[in-house]
Design a protein around this motif. Structure first.
Motif, PDB file in Angstrom:
ATOM      1  N   TYR A  57       0.841  -1.196   0.000  1.00 34.31           N
ATOM      2  CA  TYR A  57       0.000   0.000   0.000  1.00 34.31           C
ATOM      3  C   TYR A  57       0.876   1.247   0.000  1.00 34.31           C
ATOM      4  O   TYR A  57       2.051   1.199   0.352  1.00 34.31           O
ATOM      5  N   CYS A  58       0.273   2.350  -0.409  1.00 37.20           N
ATOM      6  CA  CYS A  58       0.954   3.646  -0.436  1.00 37.20           C
ATOM      7  C   CYS A  58      -0.056   4.706  -0.001  1.00 37.20           C
ATOM      8  O   CYS A  58      -0.938   4.416   0.796  1.00 37.20           O
ATOM      9  N   GLY A  59       0.053   5.897  -0.542  1.00 33.31           N
ATOM     10  CA  GLY A  59      -0.879   6.954  -0.175  1.00 33.31           C
ATOM     11  C   GLY A  59      -2.270   6.748  -0.741  1.00 33.31           C
ATOM     12  O   GLY A  59      -3.264   6.958  -0.053  1.00 33.31           O
ATOM     13  N   GLY A  60      -2.346   6.323  -2.004  1.00 35.02           N
ATOM     14  CA  GLY A  60      -3.648   6.180  -2.629  1.00 35.02           C
ATOM     15  C   GLY A  60      -3.828   4.945  -3.492  1.00 35.02           C
ATOM     16  O   GLY A  60      -4.909   4.690  -3.986  1.00 35.02           O
ATOM     17  N   GLY A  61      -2.766   4.197  -3.703  1.00 37.59           N
ATOM     18  CA  GLY A  61      -2.866   2.970  -4.487  1.00 37.59           C
ATOM     19  C   GLY A  61      -2.137   3.013  -5.824  1.00 37.59           C
ATOM     20  O   GLY A  61      -2.198   2.050  -6.582  1.00 37.59           O
ATOM     21  N   PHE A  62      -1.463   4.114  -6.111  1.00 37.69           N
ATOM     22  CA  PHE A  62      -0.759   4.230  -7.384  1.00 37.69           C
ATOM     23  C   PHE A  62       0.659   3.675  -7.291  1.00 37.69           C
ATOM     24  O   PHE A  62       1.061   2.835  -8.094  1.00 37.69           O
ATOM     25  N   ARG A  63       1.445   4.158  -6.329  1.00 38.22           N
ATOM     26  CA  ARG A  63       2.814   3.659  -6.169  1.00 38.22           C
ATOM     27  C   ARG A  63       2.809   2.176  -5.832  1.00 38.22           C
ATOM     28  O   ARG A  63       3.664   1.422  -6.296  1.00 38.22           O
ATOM     29  N   SER A  64       1.822   1.746  -5.048  1.00 33.64           N
ATOM     30  CA  SER A  64       1.763   0.318  -4.696  1.00 33.64           C
ATOM     31  C   SER A  64       1.439  -0.532  -5.921  1.00 33.64           C
ATOM     32  O   SER A  64       1.945  -1.654  -6.042  1.00 33.64           O
ATOM     33  N   ALA A  65       0.635  -0.020  -6.840  1.00 37.49           N
ATOM     34  CA  ALA A  65       0.354  -0.768  -8.071  1.00 37.49           C
ATOM     35  C   ALA A  65       1.618  -0.893  -8.915  1.00 37.49           C
ATOM     36  O   ALA A  65       1.906  -1.968  -9.465  1.00 37.49           O
ATOM     37  N   LEU A  66       2.389   0.186  -9.005  1.00 39.44           N
ATOM     38  CA  LEU A  66       3.645   0.136  -9.762  1.00 39.44           C
ATOM     39  C   LEU A  66       4.621  -0.846  -9.127  1.00 39.44           C
ATOM     40  O   LEU A  66       5.262  -1.646  -9.820  1.00 39.44           O
ATOM     41  N   ALA A  67       4.731  -0.798  -7.802  1.00 37.05           N
ATOM     42  CA  ALA A  67       5.632  -1.724  -7.101  1.00 37.05           C
ATOM     43  C   ALA A  67       5.154  -3.164  -7.254  1.00 37.05           C
ATOM     44  O   ALA A  67       5.959  -4.080  -7.461  1.00 37.05           O
ATOM     45  N   ALA A  68       3.851  -3.385  -7.161  1.00 36.72           N
ATOM     46  CA  ALA A  68       3.301  -4.741  -7.317  1.00 36.72           C
ATOM     47  C   ALA A  68       3.598  -5.287  -8.706  1.00 36.72           C
ATOM     48  O   ALA A  68       3.922  -6.473  -8.861  1.00 36.72           O
TER      49      ALA A  68
END
Length: 125
Positions: free
Chosen positions: A83-94
């Motif tokens: 998870y991140c602030g809103g779901g964008f960085r976490s999607a990129l990392a995933a």
């Protein structure tokens, strides 16, 4: 006020989201309430994590997650919730972890902002 992301960044996120599994803030909270042990990984900046984070989460920032994930999570079949602030960085990392062979990595859509908006608990180390 929500941060305005650039169009190219949003395009990159949309592309990644086509390939990654996502979950919701509500689903993660429900699983935690049932006593399910989750591998929660905060991919935000270290200063963001230090301010507060989800209970039980560990920090592997987006800038180093690909470098350090194998030491922290050697089992590529284990479920890892990013998870991140809103779901964008976490999607990129995933997406990158998926490319590295992690078969059960999930991005929490809504991130910390969604978690806070629902009044769910945060913690500090």
């Amino acid at each position: 006020m929500a941060h305005q992301h650039s169009p190219r960044f949003l395009k990159l996120v949309e592309d990644a989201k086509r390939r990654v599994k996502e979950t919701t803030v509500d689903e993660i909270k429900a699983r935690l309430d049932r006593g399910v042990t989750l591998q929660l990984v905060d991919v935000r900046e270290e200063s963001e994590y230090a301010k507060d984070h989800l209970p039980g989460a560990v920090h592997l920032g987006k800038g180093v997650i690909e470098r350090d994930v194998e030491q922290r999570f050697p089992d590529t079949t284990a479920e890892i919730i990013l998870y991140c602030g809103g779901g964008f960085r976490s999607a990129l990392a995933a997406d990158n972890l998926r490319k590295m062979g992690y078969a059960n990595v999930v991005s929490m859509d809504g991130g910390v902002r969604g978690w806070r908006d629902k009044g769910f608990p945060m913690t500090k180390d």
